[in-house]
Design a protein around this motif. Structure first.
Motif, mmCIF file in Angstrom:
data_model
loop_
_atom_site.group_PDB
_atom_site.id
_atom_site.type_symbol
_atom_site.label_atom_id
_atom_site.label_comp_id
_atom_site.label_asym_id
_atom_site.label_seq_id
_atom_site.Cartn_x
_atom_site.Cartn_y
_atom_site.Cartn_z
ATOM 1 N N ASP A 36 80.777 -0.413 39.841
ATOM 2 C CA ASP A 36 81.044 -0.575 41.272
ATOM 3 C C ASP A 36 81.179 0.788 41.942
ATOM 4 O O ASP A 36 80.654 1.013 43.045
ATOM 5 N N LYS A 39 77.799 2.566 42.076
ATOM 6 C CA LYS A 39 76.957 1.997 43.130
ATOM 7 C C LYS A 39 77.314 2.603 44.484
ATOM 8 O O LYS A 39 76.435 2.996 45.267
ATOM 9 N N GLU A 40 78.617 2.684 44.737
ATOM 10 C CA GLU A 40 79.072 3.207 46.023
ATOM 11 C C GLU A 40 78.814 4.702 46.173
ATOM 12 O O GLU A 40 78.376 5.163 47.245
#
Length: 340
Positions: A36, A39-40
């Protein structure tokens, strides 16, 4: 905020990235850890700059290398991240190609140990970690790797299994404490075997340690710095040892699969990931310790990472070729002397 800063700083890469076609896809093979956050902080910002799509495949190293090998003649993975010894193993099988570091504007910013850890530019270090001993400071004092086998810790210590990334380095440092100067792990394996009944468990996941420590079943264990956060905030008096023999650790590297046909896009993605802005964002998010020597973080952040030129220079790392060439022998000895 972090993403915005990363995009702003990384805009210097936009001119070169503009040459990329909007319909291009980059397929990467990575660890499942912190996806996560990746991805950011990495994938989405790069997609915005390049106008391309990143396809992310995750899994353990064995599964991911097997897929690369199964598709050697028609690669489906463009770039991957692996431990140094796994990457060297893939290189020896002809699954990788040298990385053209002349096309990486951020390569010169890396710590020297990360620039060419495999030789022939077959991999580039993007993060590394220290391995030392985490312990209950109200119960014991740990000044040496030899303390793991001391009477004070008998029945209250865990040790990494030989099959884990932490196992061989921990044995290597234990050997140093015993006066061994090379990477022959015979003596430390025998010593662990002799004390096997005093060891609570031979762990395979750091999450096991966190639970055992919380339940006060163990007081000490070798562990990678990346797992320190699981211990330092557990409500118990915890410390990170600085043994007389030093700290060991490991490194993860970026690699380029052979003949993938997407080399230019893969190189631009690697360069983006190695940039000061992106490495800073990952460090501040406590995702990865930076291989880029320009990264600066606060003392609070640094306390959770393997950070700084002094720390990096003190890491006593097993050579990836040694791990690759000796691990079958180590496993055989382990099964004979420890598992029995």
């Amino acid at each position: 905020m972090i993403k915005t800063l990363a995009l702003a700083g990384a805009s210097t890469l936009a001119l070169s990235a503009a040459a990329m076609a909007a319909d291009k896809t980059l397929t990467i093979s990575v660890y499942s850890f912190a996806q996560d956050e990746f991805k950011e902080l990495v994938y989405d910002p790069f997609e915005e700059i390049c106008g391309c799509e990143i396809v992310v495949e995750t899994g353990n190293s064995i599964e991911r290398i097997a897929k690369i090998e199964a598709n050697k003649d028609a690669p489906v993975i463009d770039m991957a991240v692996l431990s140094t010894h796994d990457a060297l193993g893939a290189a020896r099988k002809g699954l990788l190609q040298p990385i053209d570091v002349a096309k990486l504007s951020n390569h010169a910013k890396l710590y020297d140990i990360a620039k060419d850890p495999l030789g022939d530019n077959m991999g580039i270090g993007y993060t590394f970690y220290a391995t030392s001993i985490v312990y209950r400071s109200d119960k014991v004092t740990v000044d040496s790797w030899a303390d793991l086998l001391s009477p004070e810790l008998a029945g209250n210590v865990a040790f990494p299994d030989i099959t884990t990334n932490q196992g061989p380095p921990a044995l290597y440092m234990l050997g140093k404490a015993m006066g061994e100067t090379g990477a022959d792990l015979t003596a430390p394996i025998e010593a662990v075997g002799e004390k096997a009944d005093d060891i609570v468990t031979f762990y395979v996941r750091s999450s096991q340690l966190a639970q055992l420590m919380q339940q006060e079943e163990i007081w000490a264990a070798p562990v990678g710095r990346f797992a320190w956060g699981q211990f330092k905030d557990n409500g118990l008096p915890m410390a990170w040892a600085t043994p007389a023999e030093g700290q060991t650790g490991g490194m993860n590297v970026m690699v380029m699969t052979a003949n993938n046909g997407n080399e230019e896009l893969a190189l631009q993605f690697m360069d983006f990931w190695l940039s000061t802005e992106i490495q800073s964002a990952l460090a501040n998010a406590l995702v990865d310790s930076p291989a880029n020597a320009e990264v600066e973080v606060s003392d609070d952040i640094a306390a959770n990472l393997t950070y700084g030129a002094e720390t990096v220079s003190q890491l006593d790392l097993l050579a990836p070729a040694t791990i690759l060439d000796e691990r079958e022998s180590w496993l055989e000895q382990w099964n004979t002397k420890v598992v029995k």
